[in-house]
Design a protein around this motif. Structure first.
Motif, PDB file in Angstrom:
ATOM      1  N   HIS A 161       0.823  -1.178   0.031  1.00  0.00           N
ATOM      2  CA  HIS A 161      -0.005   0.054  -0.108  1.00  0.00           C
ATOM      3  C   HIS A 161       0.918   1.154   0.045  1.00  0.00           C
ATOM      4  N   SER A 162       0.728   1.944  -1.068  1.00  0.00           N
ATOM      5  CA  SER A 162       1.473   3.180  -0.953  1.00  0.00           C
ATOM      6  C   SER A 162       0.849   4.711  -0.600  1.00  0.00           C
ATOM      7  N   PRO A 188       3.080   0.893   5.231  1.00  0.00           N
ATOM      8  CA  PRO A 188       1.613   1.661   5.012  1.00  0.00           C
ATOM      9  C   PRO A 188       0.438   0.505   4.970  1.00  0.00           C
ATOM     10  N   GLY A 189      -0.492   0.601   5.848  1.00  0.00           N
ATOM     11  CA  GLY A 189      -1.747  -0.188   5.642  1.00  0.00           C
ATOM     12  C   GLY A 189      -3.013   0.322   4.844  1.00  0.00           C
ATOM     13  N   PRO A 190      -3.763  -0.426   4.650  1.00  0.00           N
ATOM     14  CA  PRO A 190      -5.019  -0.150   3.943  1.00  0.00           C
ATOM     15  C   PRO A 190      -5.764   1.200   4.862  1.00  0.00           C
ATOM     16  N   ILE A 191      -6.377   1.884   3.938  1.00  0.00           N
ATOM     17  CA  ILE A 191      -7.050   2.973   4.608  1.00  0.00           C
ATOM     18  C   ILE A 191      -8.719   2.699   4.772  1.00  0.00           C
ATOM     19  N   ASP A 192      -9.134   2.527   6.035  1.00  0.00           N
ATOM     20  CA  ASP A 192     -10.489   2.891   6.526  1.00  0.00           C
ATOM     21  C   ASP A 192     -11.371   3.658   6.486  1.00  0.00           C
ATOM     22  N   GLN A 226      -5.843   4.977   8.892  1.00  0.00           N
ATOM     23  CA  GLN A 226      -4.748   4.262   8.637  1.00  0.00           C
ATOM     24  C   GLN A 226      -3.925   3.798   9.646  1.00  0.00           C
ATOM     25  N   GLU A 227      -3.798   2.485   9.636  1.00  0.00           N
ATOM     26  CA  GLU A 227      -2.758   1.939  10.608  1.00  0.00           C
ATOM     27  C   GLU A 227      -1.685   1.447   9.782  1.00  0.00           C
TER      28      GLU A 227
END
Length: 259
Positions: A161-162, A188-192, A226-227
């Motif tokens: 994830h960029s 970077p993690g996915p965006i919730d 985002q985590e």
């Protein structure tokens, strides 16, 4: 106190000897209050000296910017006299932050909560009375130092994830974390986008360390969350918590956390 190598009298205990270029201390513990800083000078496990630097606020509430800078400069000068390997610091945030900015020494922030906790059982070998902060440092000086990562900050960011939330502020938060010497990698993690909305703009926080010493960078911007995973050089939860405290302090300094 005399230099341990050549015997030249030192102006202050723990001063670096300019006659034979010998260090007579290897660490300084700085405890900050708004109008004073208590410096305890250590050589291995021995307390070799103490000094207090004071200032008088121009108002009853806080130091002016110029006075804060001058106060921190005097503290920094006292520390430079010792040429220590490491500086440990705790207490009032503004003078601590300004002093840290004026020094180039390895700098660790000691958890302020230790002031209110019971002593760890350590004591200074020379039987001096020491504060809980100094006691905490003495008890942990034998811990293995964390490895320092030389990788440029921009090369520490990777993963599938960029995209980062918060645009410029999001990049600033990740860059602040990546700049830390004990951070190896940020993933970077996915965006919730289903969170509760916030009117404070982007906020960033390093969360509690795991058993392996790694932490998470939590970014919130409006209803988006985002985590991001942070891989550190810490070897366990306790050393990971030291890194986490440093990261949150840096994020506060960058204006990305509420005071």
């Amino acid at each position: 106190m005399n230099c341990r190598r050549c015997g030249t009298p030192l102006r202050k205990p723990g001063d670096f000897c300019l006659t034979c270029n010998t260090a007579n201390a290897d660490a300084v513990v700085a405890e900050f209050e708004p109008d004073r800083a208590r410096l305890t000078v250590l050589d291995e496990d021995a307390v070799v000296g103490e000094t207090t630097v004071t200032t008088r606020p121009e108002s009853a509430e806080r130091l002016s910017e110029v006075q804060l800078r001058n106060f921190a400069g005097r503290v920094a000068d006292e520390i430079r006299r010792k040429r220590p390997d490491t500086v440990y610091a705790a207490g009032a945030r503004e003078p601590l932050r300004e002093t840290r900015a004026q020094l180039h020494h390895e700098f660790y922030r000691v958890p302020d909560a230790r002031r209110d906790s019971e002593g760890s059982g350590a004591s200074a070998p020379d039987d001096r009375d020491v504060t809980p902060i100094v006691e905490w440092v003495l008890d942990r000086r034998g811990d293995r130092a964390l490895d320092v990562v030389e990788t440029p900050p921009r090369e520490k960011i990777g993963g599938s994830h960029s995209t980062l939330i918060g645009d410029r502020k999001g990049r600033k938060a990740v860059g602040t974390v990546a700049d830390h010497p004990h951070v190896k990698k940020i993933v970077p993690g996915p965006i919730d986008a289903g969170g509760t909305g916030s009117r404070t703009g982007l906020r960033a926080k390093a969360t509690r360390a795991g058993t392996n010493g790694n932490v998470r960078l939590l970014l919130r911007d409006g209803s988006s969350v985002q985590e991001n995973r942070i891989v550190t050089t810490a070897m366990d939860r306790e050393t990971g918590e030291r890194v986490r405290a440093d990261l949150n302090e840096a994020l506060r300094d960058a204006g990305l956390q509420d005071e």
